[in-house]
Design an enzyme around this catalytic site. Structure first.
Site, PDB file in Angstrom:
ATOM      1  N   LYS A  39     114.976 -24.649 -14.412  1.00 14.84           N
ATOM      2  CA  LYS A  39     114.875 -25.880 -15.208  1.00 14.84           C
ATOM      3  C   LYS A  39     113.411 -26.284 -15.360  1.00 14.84           C
ATOM      4  O   LYS A  39     112.964 -26.675 -16.436  1.00 14.84           O
ATOM      5  CB  LYS A  39     115.687 -27.000 -14.545  1.00 14.84           C
ATOM      6  CG  LYS A  39     117.185 -26.820 -14.744  1.00 14.84           C
ATOM      7  CD  LYS A  39     118.027 -27.702 -13.846  1.00 14.84           C
ATOM      8  CE  LYS A  39     119.500 -27.320 -13.972  1.00 14.84           C
ATOM      9  NZ  LYS A  39     120.364 -27.919 -12.962  1.00 14.84           N
ATOM     10  N   ASP A  42     122.287 -35.432 -17.445  1.00 15.14           N
ATOM     11  CA  ASP A  42     123.348 -34.487 -17.088  1.00 15.14           C
ATOM     12  C   ASP A  42     124.689 -34.907 -17.704  1.00 15.14           C
ATOM     13  O   ASP A  42     125.616 -34.110 -17.781  1.00 15.14           O
ATOM     14  CB  ASP A  42     123.531 -34.468 -15.550  1.00 15.14           C
ATOM     15  CG  ASP A  42     123.047 -33.157 -14.942  1.00 15.14           C
ATOM     16  OD1 ASP A  42     122.880 -32.177 -15.697  1.00 15.14           O
ATOM     17  OD2 ASP A  42     122.849 -33.124 -13.717  1.00 15.14           O
ATOM     18  N   GLN A  62     120.260 -32.232  -8.239  1.00  8.72           N
ATOM     19  CA  GLN A  62     120.905 -30.917  -8.191  1.00  8.72           C
ATOM     20  C   GLN A  62     122.103 -30.944  -7.234  1.00  8.72           C
ATOM     21  O   GLN A  62     121.970 -31.328  -6.075  1.00  8.72           O
ATOM     22  CB  GLN A  62     119.875 -29.858  -7.757  1.00  8.72           C
ATOM     23  CG  GLN A  62     120.400 -28.436  -7.823  1.00  8.72           C
ATOM     24  CD  GLN A  62     120.759 -27.987  -9.250  1.00  8.72           C
ATOM     25  OE1 GLN A  62     119.989 -28.198 -10.196  1.00  8.72           O
ATOM     26  NE2 GLN A  62     121.920 -27.401  -9.420  1.00  8.72           N
TER      27      GLN A  62
END
Ligand code: NAP
Length: 283
Positions: free
Chosen positions: A53, A120, A97
């Site tokens: 990422k 997200d 994460q």
């Protein structure tokens, strides 16, 4: 018949090239998009996702911050860190994460992220807005799948989509997004009876189970579109999807490969959401 391959890698590269210009334009007017990624502990898979990422951010000129916290970070400390990022004007997207250590509530963490920075798309407000079709951050993997289908002008309206898997991050939202696109959607899961009879009816079959080579040609209607979300590492070290690619390719009209399919699009949609976040901000 041999299916047309929908390359997520190629589509992602094209989209990221366009984003590079967009980021440069925003940066020139003092609005460089910023993404903060929080990594807790030392899970090697999580670390490699986070690295990918960060690399993607760098490539398109996005400001990225990695916050690494030890495994024994308390939930309160993590929530405080997220609170600070919610207030930080240089940060437009916050990603924690997953998975988290067992002593931290995933739901509490997701809900602490400001919906304005929830790139997200996991916050209940984002999910609710997605369900009623309001503008919001769409979850990256499902969003990427819809982009892949559209990139080939594959008809969705009125088509029967069967989703195998009903997780909150992939199965459920991908079905919802395709319903929003006017497909007729059926979900299968571990308790589904006669699954083959159902998957055989799919015009578009999305498989998100997490079991190597789970879906063979006998589950697929001739000419169906097959989207393989699964990422499974065999003992040999080889990465494979949930679909038996070689045989599925012979019966389907379009298919996504693993690797190089859905995976690269997931990160691309994360970048997209972070750029969108800047554009939506009032100041
Ligand atoms: P998950 O949370 O483990 O969910 C798996 C789903 O599969 C569950 O809904 C489960 O049903 C269903 N399932 C399990 N065994 C089944 C069976 N025998 N028959 C029918 N359904 C069955 O997994 P996930 O997070 O959705 O991820 C799925 C896969 O996609 C994994 O391989 C993951 O690594 C991959 N993934 C890839 C990306 C990417 O960017 N490429 C992103 C996310 C995930 P129940 O609900 O009944 O238990």
């Amino acid at each position: 018949m041999s299916a047309v391959v929908i390359s997520g890698k190629e589509l992602a590269a094209k989209k990221r090239e366009e984003m590079k210009q967009e980021v440069a334009d925003l940066t020139a007017i003092g609005k460089q998009p910023g993404l903060a990624v929080i990594l807790i502990g030392d899970n090697p898979a999580s670390r490699s996702y986070v690295k990918a990422k960060q690399k993607a951010c760098e490539e398109i000129g996005l400001h990225s911050v990695l916050i690494e916290l030890p495994e024994d970070t308390t939930e309160a400390e993590l929530l405080q860190q997220i609170g600070a990022l919610n207030e930080d004007n240089s940060i437009h997207g916050i990603l924690v994460q997953l998975p988290l250590p067992n002593h931290i509530s995933e739901q509490a963490v997701i809900e602490k992220i400001s919906p304005d920075k929830d790139v997200d798309g996991f916050h209940p407000i984002s999910i609710g807005k997605m369900m009623i079709g309001e503008e919001t951050f769409l979850p990256c993997t499902p969003f990427g799948i819809v982009e892949m289908i559209k990139s080939k002008q594959i008809p969705i309206v009125g088509k029967h989509v069967v989703v195998v898997g009903r997780s909150n991050i992939v199965g459920k939202p991908v079905g919802q997004l395709l319903l929003n696109e006017h497909a007729t959607v059926t979900y299968c899961h571990s308790k589904t009876e006669n699954m083959k009879e159902i998957t055989k009816q799919a015009d578009i079959l999305v498989v998100a189970v997490g079991r190597a080579n789970f879906i063979g040609a006998e589950f697929i209607k001739d000419g169906a579109v097959v989207i393989d979300v699964g990422v499974n590492r065999l003992d040999t070290g080889k990465l494979v999807g949930d679909v038996k690619y070689d045989e599925a390719k012979e019966v389907s009209s379009y298919i996504t490969p693993v690797p190089g399919g859905v995976g690269p699009m997931t990160i691309t949609m994360l970048l997209h959401n972070t750029i969108e976040s800047v554009k939506r901000m009032k100041v």
